[in-house]
Design a protein around this motif. Sequence first.
Motif, PDB file in Angstrom:
ATOM      1  N   THR A  70       9.771  63.746 -32.265  1.00  0.00           N
ATOM      2  CA  THR A  70       9.305  64.374 -31.024  1.00  0.00           C
ATOM      3  C   THR A  70      10.314  64.256 -29.889  1.00  0.00           C
ATOM      4  O   THR A  70      10.066  64.769 -28.796  1.00  0.00           O
ATOM      5  N   ILE A 100      11.775  69.382 -32.449  1.00  0.00           N
ATOM      6  CA  ILE A 100      11.397  70.283 -31.363  1.00  0.00           C
ATOM      7  C   ILE A 100      12.641  70.862 -30.696  1.00  0.00           C
ATOM      8  O   ILE A 100      13.542  70.125 -30.284  1.00  0.00           O
ATOM      9  N   GLU A 120       6.337  76.873 -30.310  1.00  0.00           N
ATOM     10  CA  GLU A 120       6.089  76.192 -29.047  1.00  0.00           C
ATOM     11  C   GLU A 120       6.790  74.842 -29.094  1.00  0.00           C
ATOM     12  O   GLU A 120       6.521  74.020 -29.962  1.00  0.00           O
ATOM     13  N   SER A 121       7.714  74.625 -28.160  1.00  0.00           N
ATOM     14  CA  SER A 121       8.549  73.421 -28.192  1.00  0.00           C
ATOM     15  C   SER A 121       7.794  72.202 -27.668  1.00  0.00           C
ATOM     16  O   SER A 121       8.029  71.720 -26.554  1.00  0.00           O
ATOM     17  N   SER A 122       6.875  71.706 -28.494  1.00  0.00           N
ATOM     18  CA  SER A 122       6.060  70.559 -28.097  1.00  0.00           C
ATOM     19  C   SER A 122       5.462  69.924 -29.346  1.00  0.00           C
ATOM     20  O   SER A 122       5.414  70.551 -30.414  1.00  0.00           O
ATOM     21  N   LYS A 124       2.384  69.513 -29.828  1.00  0.00           N
ATOM     22  CA  LYS A 124       1.258  70.379 -30.162  1.00  0.00           C
ATOM     23  C   LYS A 124       1.722  71.544 -31.031  1.00  0.00           C
ATOM     24  O   LYS A 124       0.999  71.992 -31.940  1.00  0.00           O
ATOM     25  N   VAL A 156       0.990  61.659 -24.685  1.00  0.00           N
ATOM     26  CA  VAL A 156       1.565  62.641 -25.602  1.00  0.00           C
ATOM     27  C   VAL A 156       1.646  62.130 -27.039  1.00  0.00           C
ATOM     28  O   VAL A 156       1.274  62.848 -27.979  1.00  0.00           O
ATOM     29  N   SER A 206       9.487  64.170 -18.062  1.00  0.00           N
ATOM     30  CA  SER A 206       8.517  63.510 -18.944  1.00  0.00           C
ATOM     31  C   SER A 206       7.481  62.781 -18.098  1.00  0.00           C
ATOM     32  O   SER A 206       7.717  62.455 -16.927  1.00  0.00           O
ATOM     33  N   GLY A 232       7.939  71.827 -18.362  1.00  0.00           N
ATOM     34  CA  GLY A 232       6.917  72.254 -19.305  1.00  0.00           C
ATOM     35  C   GLY A 232       5.507  71.919 -18.883  1.00  0.00           C
ATOM     36  O   GLY A 232       5.271  71.079 -18.006  1.00  0.00           O
ATOM     37  N   TYR A 234       2.949  70.374 -20.340  1.00  0.00           N
ATOM     38  CA  TYR A 234       2.322  69.091 -20.652  1.00  0.00           C
ATOM     39  C   TYR A 234       2.687  68.037 -19.613  1.00  0.00           C
ATOM     40  O   TYR A 234       1.839  67.283 -19.149  1.00  0.00           O
ATOM     41  N   TYR A 253      10.938  75.680 -22.042  1.00  0.00           N
ATOM     42  CA  TYR A 253      11.230  74.248 -22.027  1.00  0.00           C
ATOM     43  C   TYR A 253      11.793  73.763 -23.360  1.00  0.00           C
ATOM     44  O   TYR A 253      11.591  72.619 -23.769  1.00  0.00           O
TER      45      TYR A 253
END
Length: 273
Positions: A70, A100, A120-122, A124, A156, A206, A232, A234, A253
């Motif tokens: 991650t 990611i 989706e760069s996460s 999730k 996260v 972050s 982003g 999140y 992001y």
Amino acid sequence: MISSVQLPLYGKRILVTAPRNYAARLSSQLINQGALPVLMPTIETCALADFTELDAALTQIDTFDWIAFTSRNGIDGFFQRLEAMGISVSVLKNCRVSAIGKDAERLANFGVKVDLIPQESSPKGIIAELAKVPDINKQTVLVPVPEVVGIAEPSVIPDFVAGLKNLGMSVTRVPTYMTRCLDKSLYEVELNLIRQGKIDVIAFSSTAEISGFLQMITAKADYQHCVIACFGPYTAANAKKLGINVSIVAENYSSFVGFAEAIANFMLFGYRT
């Protein structure tokens, strides 16, 4: 060549709270937009004090179906320890790997093929893609994570682990590097710039950076005149939960290029992108 006065962030002071290994990359993108980055890493990432859990996972790495990275820090910590133990990267040949965004390029530098890069760069996004894999509920996954010291662990990683378990996967989370809050006494000059209204934008990449920042300031009034930018949705959502009013959220992001562009567009035109 373009004159610096023509650049969108000319003369804007942007406070960068990312740890130093990320701060340099973000700062270079901000400089390209004409900004004056002010570095104030609120957290740092470093090697673990105790490698027991990581070493145990690495010695049985070939038993995992997946490794889900991650962060770039997780990748670096993982492979540095693999090398220190004298274990060849070839042990990963039977594991599938997810990463990611641009982190996939970092894995390529270690000679590792990335099997899954989510749209989706996460984290999730990883879960959404894994959900499409046949028999995913019968598979095992190793999740390299930070050991968080001095601040509450951001949601996260626990949310990511919970999402993997909801797919029916057998999940092993293993500390791979350390994230810890830095002492505010390092930043008397930078904190005074914030209080004096000389910082235009505070850029958070972050949730951990936000938590570290909030431990360094004495009151919300210290930074209320600053525009807050988040890398982003999140990070932005967690900032709002912590009581911070967010004005800029980068929609792109996958890299810091999009973050710098979002800040530039907001400062030029007053909208987020």
